[in-house]
Motif scaffolding. Structure first.
Motif, PDB file in Angstrom:
ATOM      1  N   ASP A   1       0.807  -1.218   0.000  1.00 31.60           N
ATOM      2  CA  ASP A   1       0.000   0.000   0.000  1.00 31.60           C
ATOM      3  C   ASP A   1       0.843   1.273   0.000  1.00 31.60           C
ATOM      4  OD1 ASP A   1      -2.720   1.136   0.213  1.00 31.60           O
ATOM      5  OD2 ASP A   1      -2.012   1.908   2.139  1.00 31.60           O
ATOM      6  N   SER A   2       2.162   1.135   0.113  1.00 34.91           N
ATOM      7  CA  SER A   2       3.024   2.302   0.334  1.00 34.91           C
ATOM      8  C   SER A   2       2.917   3.349  -0.754  1.00 34.91           C
ATOM      9  CB  SER A   2       4.485   1.844   0.485  1.00 34.91           C
ATOM     10  OG  SER A   2       4.888   1.102  -0.656  1.00 34.91           O
ATOM     11  N   VAL A   3       3.043   2.957  -2.002  1.00 37.92           N
ATOM     12  CA  VAL A   3       2.943   3.901  -3.120  1.00 37.92           C
ATOM     13  C   VAL A   3       1.561   3.859  -3.745  1.00 37.92           C
ATOM     14  CG1 VAL A   3       3.846   4.514  -5.396  1.00 37.92           C
ATOM     15  CG2 VAL A   3       5.410   3.782  -3.587  1.00 37.92           C
ATOM     16  N   ALA A   4       1.033   2.665  -3.969  1.00 36.93           N
ATOM     17  CA  ALA A   4      -0.276   2.528  -4.598  1.00 36.93           C
ATOM     18  C   ALA A   4      -1.365   3.183  -3.755  1.00 36.93           C
ATOM     19  CB  ALA A   4      -0.593   1.050  -4.823  1.00 36.93           C
TER      20      ALA A   4
ATOM     21  N   THR B   1       4.537   0.079  -6.996  1.00 39.09           N
ATOM     22  CA  THR B   1       4.779   1.077  -8.046  1.00 39.09           C
ATOM     23  C   THR B   1       4.137   0.700  -9.373  1.00 39.09           C
ATOM     24  OG1 THR B   1       6.876   0.041  -8.746  1.00 39.09           O
ATOM     25  CG2 THR B   1       6.989   1.705  -6.983  1.00 39.09           C
ATOM     26  N   LEU B   2       3.599  -0.513  -9.467  1.00 40.67           N
ATOM     27  CA  LEU B   2       3.050  -0.997 -10.731  1.00 40.67           C
ATOM     28  C   LEU B   2       1.576  -0.682 -10.905  1.00 40.67           C
ATOM     29  CD1 LEU B   2       4.715  -4.537 -10.870  1.00 40.67           C
ATOM     30  CD2 LEU B   2       5.532  -2.405 -11.910  1.00 40.67           C
TER      31      LEU B   2
ATOM     32  N   ARG C   1      11.010   1.913 -12.204  1.00 41.65           N
ATOM     33  CA  ARG C   1       9.597   2.063 -12.557  1.00 41.65           C
ATOM     34  C   ARG C   1       9.047   3.412 -12.075  1.00 41.65           C
ATOM     35  NH1 ARG C   1       4.992   1.933 -15.350  1.00 41.65           N
ATOM     36  NH2 ARG C   1       3.146   1.807 -14.006  1.00 41.65           N
ATOM     37  N   PHE C   2       9.348   3.768 -10.840  1.00 41.67           N
ATOM     38  CA  PHE C   2       8.736   4.957 -10.241  1.00 41.67           C
ATOM     39  C   PHE C   2       9.274   6.246 -10.842  1.00 41.67           C
ATOM     40  CE2 PHE C   2       8.069   7.823  -6.455  1.00 41.67           C
ATOM     41  CZ  PHE C   2       6.677   7.841  -6.553  1.00 41.67           C
ATOM     42  N   THR C   3      10.553   6.264 -11.173  1.00 43.15           N
ATOM     43  CA  THR C   3      11.144   7.499 -11.709  1.00 43.15           C
ATOM     44  C   THR C   3      10.765   7.743 -13.162  1.00 43.15           C
ATOM     45  OG1 THR C   3      13.176   6.253 -12.202  1.00 43.15           O
ATOM     46  CG2 THR C   3      13.106   7.498 -10.128  1.00 43.15           C
TER      47      THR C   3
END
Length: 315
Positions: free
Chosen positions: A130-133, A230-231, A307-309
């Protein structure tokens, strides 16, 4: 993003949205000049940790982890009272399980062994996934990046926050197990697996070292969950995928025909912490576990960064 959009989320998302402006304010330039990079990073990290541990979901997960060692201690106590012995035989677990009734400190080791295969990694999978999504789903991810946080700094803070949760979750299990063990069973000098007897104070230090080793064992899973996060923009999908992948890896680790792949699975050396209860300590599998977790962290951390950058942030 308008105020109505921010306040239109559910309670948990609103909490994350409320925290994001605080991060942005802490990281914004002051009249004295733009704050340094470390200062901005520390402000963002502090905000991330506070937000994580204020969520009801996080508190519920920690509550479940706190109950498990108490239930294990009560079960062993009842079985002993019924004349069933120590309750440690026949389970195929580490040898120290049979020592609970002799020394309550062994309830710490037993509880960590019980929670490590599923309960502890499941909670870490939820937090990491859940951190980024979760930020994207709540509509606060773009706001955090405008803070200015920077994508690399934000990703590092998310991973560091997940590792803080790993440590806190492990300590919750250990502390509640220690309290339950002291209340239900006698405590005193500790007889190690190698037959050596050490003072109770040294036993406590070994228990702390084991808790740290267990938290370290979750590093690879934390990095994997961060990458999956991140996906997608769906926190639920990221959490489910992380936990599902965890279960798949554990199943593979139990299939004898796939033994050649076992040493490369991040779960394979999780129970190596039992070697800290020997004199002298057997370091071989402990070091292999540390190296394997570092490898997973490097590979999936790099994948998450790549992926994130390059990701087009729309939420």
């Amino acid at each position: 993003m308008s105020q109505a959009e921010l306040t239109g989320q559910d309670g948990e998302s609103a909490a994350g949205a409320d925290e994001a402006p605080r991060s942005a304010q802490d990281a914004s330039p002051t009249p004295a000049g733009r704050p340094s990079g470390p200062r901005r990073a520390w402000s963002l990290f502090r905000s991330e940790v506070l937000t994580t541990f204020r969520r009801l979901r996080t508190l519920a997960l920690l509550g479940v982890l706190a109950v498990i060692p108490v239930l294990v201690g009560i079960a062993v106590k009842i079985e002993t009272a019924d004349g069933g012995g120590s309750g440690g035989g026949g389970g195929g677990g580490p040898a120290f399980i049979s020592q609970i009734t002799n020394n309550g400190l062994f309830l710490v080791f037993t509880s960590l062994a019980v929670t490590l295969p599923f309960f502890l990694p499941m909670t870490v999978g939820v937090i990491a996934g859940d951190s980024v999504a979760g930020e994207a789903n709540a509509g606060t991810l773009r706001y955090l990046l405008v803070a200015p946080a920077g994508r690399t700094r934000l990703l590092v803070v998310k991973f560091a926050g997940t590792m803080v949760f790993c440590l806190v979750a492990t300590l919750v299990v250990a502390v509640f197990a220690l309290a339950a063990g002291a209340l239900l069973f006698p405590v005193g000098d500790v007889t190690l697996l190698s037959g050596t007897t050490v003072p109770f104070s040294e036993g406590l230090l070994r228990a702390l070292a084991i808790a740290l080793a267990v938290a370290l064992s979750l590093t690879g899973l934390a990095a994997l969950g961060l990458f999956i996060s991140t996906l997608t923009n769906s926190g639920i999908a990221a959490m489910a995928a992380t936990v599902g992948l965890l279960l798949t890896v554990q199943i593979i680790d139990t299939i004898p025909q796939l033994h050649a792949a076992h040493p490369y699975l991040f779960t394979h050396y999780w129970l190596s912490f039992a070697d800290l209860l020997r004199a002298p300590v057997y370091w071989e599998e402990l070091l292999r576990n540390a190296g394997l977790q570092a490898l997973y962290a490097a590979v999936f951390g790099s994948a998450a960064w790549a992926r994130f950058t390059t990701r087009d942030i729309t939420a």
